[in-house]
Motif scaffolding. Structure first.
Motif, PDB file in Angstrom:
ATOM      1  N   CYS A 186       0.820  -1.216   0.000  1.00 23.82           N
ATOM      2  CA  CYS A 186       0.000   0.000   0.000  1.00 23.82           C
ATOM      3  C   CYS A 186       0.852   1.263   0.000  1.00 23.82           C
ATOM      4  O   CYS A 186       0.315   2.364   0.093  1.00 23.82           O
ATOM      5  CB  CYS A 186      -0.930   0.003   1.207  1.00 23.82           C
ATOM      6  N   ASP A 187       2.158   1.119  -0.101  1.00 23.23           N
ATOM      7  CA  ASP A 187       3.026   2.289  -0.231  1.00 23.23           C
ATOM      8  C   ASP A 187       3.089   2.633  -1.711  1.00 23.23           C
ATOM      9  O   ASP A 187       3.943   2.149  -2.444  1.00 23.23           O
ATOM     10  CB  ASP A 187       4.417   2.001   0.323  1.00 23.23           C
ATOM     11  N   ASP A 241       1.395  -3.540   3.665  1.00 23.68           N
ATOM     12  CA  ASP A 241       2.696  -2.884   3.801  1.00 23.68           C
ATOM     13  C   ASP A 241       2.496  -1.441   3.360  1.00 23.68           C
ATOM     14  O   ASP A 241       2.215  -1.180   2.194  1.00 23.68           O
ATOM     15  CB  ASP A 241       3.733  -3.591   2.932  1.00 23.68           C
ATOM     16  N   THR A 242       2.620  -0.499   4.277  1.00 24.03           N
ATOM     17  CA  THR A 242       2.230   0.885   4.013  1.00 24.03           C
ATOM     18  C   THR A 242       3.413   1.845   4.018  1.00 24.03           C
ATOM     19  O   THR A 242       4.535   1.491   4.397  1.00 24.03           O
ATOM     20  CB  THR A 242       1.228   1.375   5.072  1.00 24.03           C
ATOM     21  N   SER A 243       3.112   3.070   3.662  1.00 19.62           N
ATOM     22  CA  SER A 243       4.063   4.169   3.786  1.00 19.62           C
ATOM     23  C   SER A 243       4.345   4.401   5.258  1.00 19.62           C
ATOM     24  O   SER A 243       3.551   4.013   6.110  1.00 19.62           O
ATOM     25  CB  SER A 243       3.460   5.456   3.206  1.00 19.62           C
ATOM     26  N   VAL A 248       4.126   6.070   8.754  1.00 18.64           N
ATOM     27  CA  VAL A 248       2.916   6.653   9.330  1.00 18.64           C
ATOM     28  C   VAL A 248       2.961   8.179   9.388  1.00 18.64           C
ATOM     29  O   VAL A 248       1.993   8.840   9.035  1.00 18.64           O
ATOM     30  CB  VAL A 248       2.650   6.080  10.740  1.00 18.64           C
ATOM     31  N   ASP A 297      -1.733   8.603   4.215  1.00 20.62           N
ATOM     32  CA  ASP A 297      -2.248   7.355   3.650  1.00 20.62           C
ATOM     33  C   ASP A 297      -2.432   6.263   4.702  1.00 20.62           C
ATOM     34  O   ASP A 297      -3.483   5.636   4.807  1.00 20.62           O
ATOM     35  CB  ASP A 297      -1.308   6.801   2.571  1.00 20.62           C
ATOM     36  N   THR A 298      -1.387   6.022   5.474  1.00 17.41           N
ATOM     37  CA  THR A 298      -1.410   4.934   6.433  1.00 17.41           C
ATOM     38  C   THR A 298      -2.432   5.161   7.537  1.00 17.41           C
ATOM     39  O   THR A 298      -3.176   4.251   7.903  1.00 17.41           O
ATOM     40  CB  THR A 298      -0.012   4.738   7.041  1.00 17.41           C
ATOM     41  N   LEU A 321      -5.840   4.138   6.592  1.00 14.98           N
ATOM     42  CA  LEU A 321      -6.071   2.696   6.426  1.00 14.98           C
ATOM     43  C   LEU A 321      -6.285   1.994   7.760  1.00 14.98           C
ATOM     44  O   LEU A 321      -6.901   0.937   7.826  1.00 14.98           O
ATOM     45  CB  LEU A 321      -4.883   2.042   5.710  1.00 14.98           C
ATOM     46  N   ILE A 322      -5.787   2.556   8.839  1.00  9.33           N
ATOM     47  CA  ILE A 322      -5.823   1.887  10.139  1.00  9.33           C
ATOM     48  C   ILE A 322      -7.230   1.471  10.570  1.00  9.33           C
ATOM     49  O   ILE A 322      -7.403   0.363  11.082  1.00  9.33           O
ATOM     50  CB  ILE A 322      -5.097   2.730  11.210  1.00  9.33           C
ATOM     51  N   LEU A 364      -1.910  -3.795  14.274  1.00 13.56           N
ATOM     52  CA  LEU A 364      -0.798  -3.055  13.681  1.00 13.56           C
ATOM     53  C   LEU A 364       0.529  -3.665  14.112  1.00 13.56           C
ATOM     54  O   LEU A 364       0.681  -4.075  15.261  1.00 13.56           O
ATOM     55  CB  LEU A 364      -0.796  -1.599  14.151  1.00 13.56           C
TER      56      LEU A 364
END
Length: 173
Positions: free
Chosen positions: A10-11, A97-99, A101, A106-107, A110-111, A117
């Motif tokens: 997701c990054d 897998d995110t940017s 925080v 973005d992240t 999504l939480i 987490l």
């Protein structure tokens, strides 16, 4: 552990998963969310052992996809929420897998869609102020079980992190 697992990158700003896992970057998540790819086109399977024969452990991945101008909008879209609901039913474990925080929104957005987490912090780089800012940011969201992974620990810094580790010290003269 034998669980059917999906890893979604997701990054969308600085993707690196495809290069690290040796898979194609696109079509990927951004292509699917933009309506330019089907689920079957974005799913890629990675063998977990390089010398592995058919039938061994695998990981199903969705890479970031084609770069887009407004990644936050795609990640906040109804299509993303629908995708997460669909894969939650199809897989035992779904990892996003995110940017990082703090630098981007973005992240944080999504939480609310996840069950737990795992926050990664880099040894000797993440500051106390950044850790406090993360705690403050997370306190404004629905509570989730949260774990911490410390990355970047180097063997030469071993004396700092020896509580659960052991080192062989040879006899000197």
């Amino acid at each position: 552990s034998g669980q059917l697992t999906l890893l979604i990158e997701c990054d969308l700003r600085r993707p690196s998963l495809a290069g690290r896992l040796g898979i194609e970057r696109s079509p990927g998540l951004s292509d699917y969310l933009g309506g330019n790819a089907t689920p079957a086109e974005v799913l890629q399977t990675v063998r977990l052992r390089p010398d592995q024969q058919e039938g061994g452990p695998t990981l199903v991945c969705i890479a970031a996809g084609t770069p887009v101008a407004r990644p936050a909008e795609l990640l906040e879209s109804q299509r993303m929420r629908d995708l997460l609901a669909e894969v939650r039913d199809a897989y035992d474990l779904v990892i996003l897998d995110t940017s990082p925080v703090l630098p981007v929104v973005d992240t944080l957005r999504l939480i609310p869609a996840v069950d737990a987490l795992a926050v990664c912090v880099r040894s000797n780089e993440t500051t106390r102020e950044q850790a406090r800012a993360l705690i403050d940011a997370l306190s404004n969201l629905p509570a989730r079980p949260t774990g911490t992974v410390i990355t970047g620990i180097r063997p030469e810094n071993e004396e700092t992190y020896t509580y659960y580790s052991y080192a062989y010290v040879g006899a000197g003269k």
